[in-house]
Motif scaffolding. Structure first.
Motif, short mmCIF file in Angstrom:
data_model
loop_
_atom_site.label_atom_id
_atom_site.label_comp_id
_atom_site.label_asym_id
_atom_site.label_seq_id
_atom_site.Cartn_x
_atom_site.Cartn_y
_atom_site.Cartn_z
N ASP A 278 0.85 -1.19 0.00
CA ASP A 278 0.00 0.00 0.00
C ASP A 278 0.89 1.24 0.00
OD1 ASP A 278 -1.88 1.96 0.32
OD2 ASP A 278 -2.74 1.17 2.18
N ALA B 88 0.27 4.39 -0.30
CA ALA B 88 -0.19 5.51 0.52
C ALA B 88 0.20 5.31 1.98
CB ALA B 88 -1.70 5.68 0.38
N CYS B 89 0.04 4.10 2.48
CA CYS B 89 0.37 3.81 3.88
C CYS B 89 1.87 3.91 4.11
CB CYS B 89 -0.15 2.42 4.25
SG CYS B 89 -0.06 2.07 6.00
N ARG C 149 -4.00 9.02 -2.58
CA ARG C 149 -5.31 8.38 -2.78
C ARG C 149 -6.05 9.03 -3.93
NH1 ARG C 149 -6.92 7.62 3.53
NH2 ARG C 149 -5.78 5.71 3.84
N SER C 150 -5.96 10.34 -4.03
CA SER C 150 -6.62 11.06 -5.10
C SER C 150 -6.04 10.66 -6.46
CB SER C 150 -6.47 12.56 -4.88
OG SER C 150 -7.07 13.28 -5.93
N LYS D 298 -4.51 7.85 -7.17
CA LYS D 298 -4.89 6.47 -7.42
C LYS D 298 -6.33 6.39 -7.94
CE LYS D 298 -5.11 1.95 -5.16
NZ LYS D 298 -4.96 1.23 -3.91
N SER D 299 -7.22 7.16 -7.32
CA SER D 299 -8.61 7.18 -7.74
C SER D 299 -8.73 7.73 -9.15
CB SER D 299 -9.43 8.03 -6.77
OG SER D 299 -10.75 8.14 -7.23
#
Length: 166
Positions: free
Chosen positions: A53, A55-56, A76-77, A79-80
């Motif tokens: 992950d 982001a983590c 996250r943005s 990735k989305s």
């Protein structure tokens, strides 16, 4: 009427001072124990991140900076946004493949009165060459295409359009 006057002495009598001191010590000790207990629960580290992950992992690496939350949000943005772009590209590719399959269908089509031809929806496929019928849906209506002997029928993930894959 009698008035009563209450006098508060800045210092308690000597007989009570030993009791107050031991009471204060006990309260201080209890307070410290409570703070350590709460600090141990609230201050405990979270479970480690999954190494896959991104982001983590980025959050763990920059946890000391104030920008970590912003970076996590941005990852996250991104990735989305990437997932949305990929889904749109996949839909466009599947639509193009369905159009190609429909255009190639005529190679395997025949007339109704041709020897060995068989009906495939509103069209006829040529018999004796291994062609077969593939069904799909477009704009809410079912349709069929003819697929050659080396093709495999499938439906697109977007709308269920007929595909003849080679």
């Amino acid at each position: 009427s009698t008035s009563r006057e209450i006098v508060i002495s800045p210092r308690a009598p000597s007989s009570c001072s030993k009791k107050n001191t031991s009471m204060r010590s006990a309260m201080t000790l209890m307070s410290m124990l409570c703070l350590f207990a709460v600090g141990g629960v609230l201050g405990s580290p979270e479970a480690p991140c999954d190494a896959t992950d991104a982001a983590c992992v980025a959050f763990e690496q920059d946890s000391e900076t104030g920008d970590a939350a912003l970076e996590l949000f941005q990852l996250r943005s991104e990735k989305s946004g990437l997932e949305t772009e990929l889904a749109q590209r996949r839909a466009a590719a599947e639509k193009a493949l369905a159009e190609i399959s429909r255009a190639e269908s005529h190679k395997f089509e025949a007339k109704a009165d041709d020897l060995g031809s068989f009906q495939c929806g509103a069209i006829y496929c040529a018999g004796g060459i291994g062609s077969h019928c593939c069904w799909g849906t477009m704009a809410g209506s079912s349709y069929a295409i003819c697929c050659g002997s080396d093709g495999v029928c499938s439906k697109s993930g977007v709308g269920g359009m007929a595909l003849c894959n080679r």
